[in-house]
Design a protein around this motif. Structure first.
Motif, mmCIF file in Angstrom:
data_model
loop_
_atom_site.group_PDB
_atom_site.id
_atom_site.type_symbol
_atom_site.label_atom_id
_atom_site.label_comp_id
_atom_site.label_asym_id
_atom_site.label_seq_id
_atom_site.Cartn_x
_atom_site.Cartn_y
_atom_site.Cartn_z
ATOM 1 N N ALA A 136 0.828 -1.211 0.000
ATOM 2 C CA ALA A 136 0.000 0.000 0.000
ATOM 3 C C ALA A 136 0.864 1.264 0.000
ATOM 4 O O ALA A 136 0.497 2.270 -0.625
ATOM 5 N N LEU A 137 2.011 1.210 0.675
ATOM 6 C CA LEU A 137 2.913 2.365 0.705
ATOM 7 C C LEU A 137 3.463 2.705 -0.683
ATOM 8 O O LEU A 137 3.872 3.835 -0.937
ATOM 9 N N LEU A 138 3.449 1.722 -1.575
ATOM 10 C CA LEU A 138 3.917 1.946 -2.949
ATOM 11 C C LEU A 138 2.832 2.567 -3.833
ATOM 12 O O LEU A 138 3.056 2.821 -5.005
ATOM 13 N N LYS A 139 1.664 2.782 -3.259
ATOM 14 C CA LYS A 139 0.545 3.452 -3.929
ATOM 15 C C LYS A 139 0.129 2.751 -5.227
ATOM 16 O O LYS A 139 0.298 3.289 -6.327
ATOM 17 N N PRO A 140 -0.438 1.547 -5.079
ATOM 18 C CA PRO A 140 -0.893 0.830 -6.275
ATOM 19 C C PRO A 140 -1.963 1.612 -7.037
ATOM 20 O O PRO A 140 -2.687 2.423 -6.452
ATOM 21 N N ASP A 141 -2.043 1.337 -8.338
ATOM 22 C CA ASP A 141 -3.019 2.023 -9.183
ATOM 23 C C ASP A 141 -4.401 1.373 -9.044
ATOM 24 O O ASP A 141 -4.608 0.496 -8.203
ATOM 25 N N ASP A 142 -5.321 1.785 -9.885
ATOM 26 C CA ASP A 142 -6.697 1.275 -9.811
ATOM 27 C C ASP A 142 -6.789 -0.224 -10.073
ATOM 28 O O ASP A 142 -7.740 -0.877 -9.646
ATOM 29 N N ASP A 143 -5.811 -0.771 -10.787
ATOM 30 C CA ASP A 143 -5.776 -2.214 -11.050
ATOM 31 C C ASP A 143 -5.066 -2.973 -9.935
ATOM 32 O O ASP A 143 -4.816 -4.171 -10.057
ATOM 33 N N ASN A 144 -4.716 -2.259 -8.867
ATOM 34 C CA ASN A 144 -3.995 -2.823 -7.726
ATOM 35 C C ASN A 144 -2.630 -3.387 -8.134
ATOM 36 O O ASN A 144 -2.215 -4.444 -7.673
ATOM 37 N N THR A 145 -1.968 -2.656 -9.022
ATOM 38 C CA THR A 145 -0.606 -3.001 -9.413
ATOM 39 C C THR A 145 0.288 -1.776 -9.225
ATOM 40 O O THR A 145 -0.191 -0.640 -9.188
ATOM 41 N N VAL A 146 1.568 -2.060 -9.109
ATOM 42 C CA VAL A 146 2.568 -1.009 -8.996
ATOM 43 C C VAL A 146 3.564 -1.229 -10.131
ATOM 44 O O VAL A 146 4.023 -2.359 -10.336
#
Length: 176
Positions: A136-146
């Motif tokens: 979560a700290l890596l701020k995933p996008d709307d697709d829940n990927t980083v």
């Protein structure tokens, strides 16, 4: 610097897969086997990942293939490299590019939560809530990927940035 040394010690502990206080071939074997098992990799794909992981360990962690390394040696190696090697940043960039290329098994150049959990589990980090917090700290996008680049850059910063006033996502994750 003391700040970097503290982060390198965190990194060392993160690589001590079996938590015995020493990094050895047993850590390599355990991480490779866990990783390929979690991803259900078989045949050539499994073999390729295991070979690539071994190469990463030998190149960036042990420095001498098949050796064991204590925390003191690990920190000294990084410290010496940091002090005298103007290419330290480039070396660490290559280090994390290599391992995350292995971890990105589907080669989509992004890491989803499951890949992240599997990668951490392969390195002996079984506390899924901490791993989820780190993701979560890596701020995933709307697709829940980083994006893979974001993950790699966070690790590079973790092992190279001396500025304690800057937010360090990886350090924060390990301390959560």
């Amino acid at each position: 610097t003391d700040y970097l040394v503290s982060k390198w010690k965190i990194w060392y502990k993160s690589l001590d897969v079996n938590h015995d206080g020493i990094i050895s071939i047993e850590n390599v074997e355990e991480s490779r086997n866990k990783f390929t098992d979690l991803h259900k990799l078989v045949g050539d794909k499994s073999t390729g990942v295991k070979v690539d992981m071994q190469k990463w360990w030998d190149t960036y962690i042990f420095l001498t293939p098949g050796a064991e390394i204590s925390e003191t040696q690990f920190v000294e190696n990084l410290g010496n490299s940091f002090k005298k090697d103007k290419a330290f940043l480039a070396t660490m960039t290559a280090c994390f590019n290599m391992i995350f290329d292995v971890i990105d098994t589907d080669k989509d150049r992004s890491i989803d939560l499951n890949e992240f959990i599997y990668a951490f589990a392969a390195f002996g980090h079984e506390n899924e809530s901490v791993v989820r917090t780190a993701f979560a700290l890596l701020k995933p996008d709307d697709d829940n990927t980083v994006p893979l680049r974001t993950v790699v850059d966070a690790w590079i910063s973790f092992v190279t940035c001396e500025d304690a006033s800057k937010t360090d996502v990886i350090k924060s994750a390990f301390e959560s």
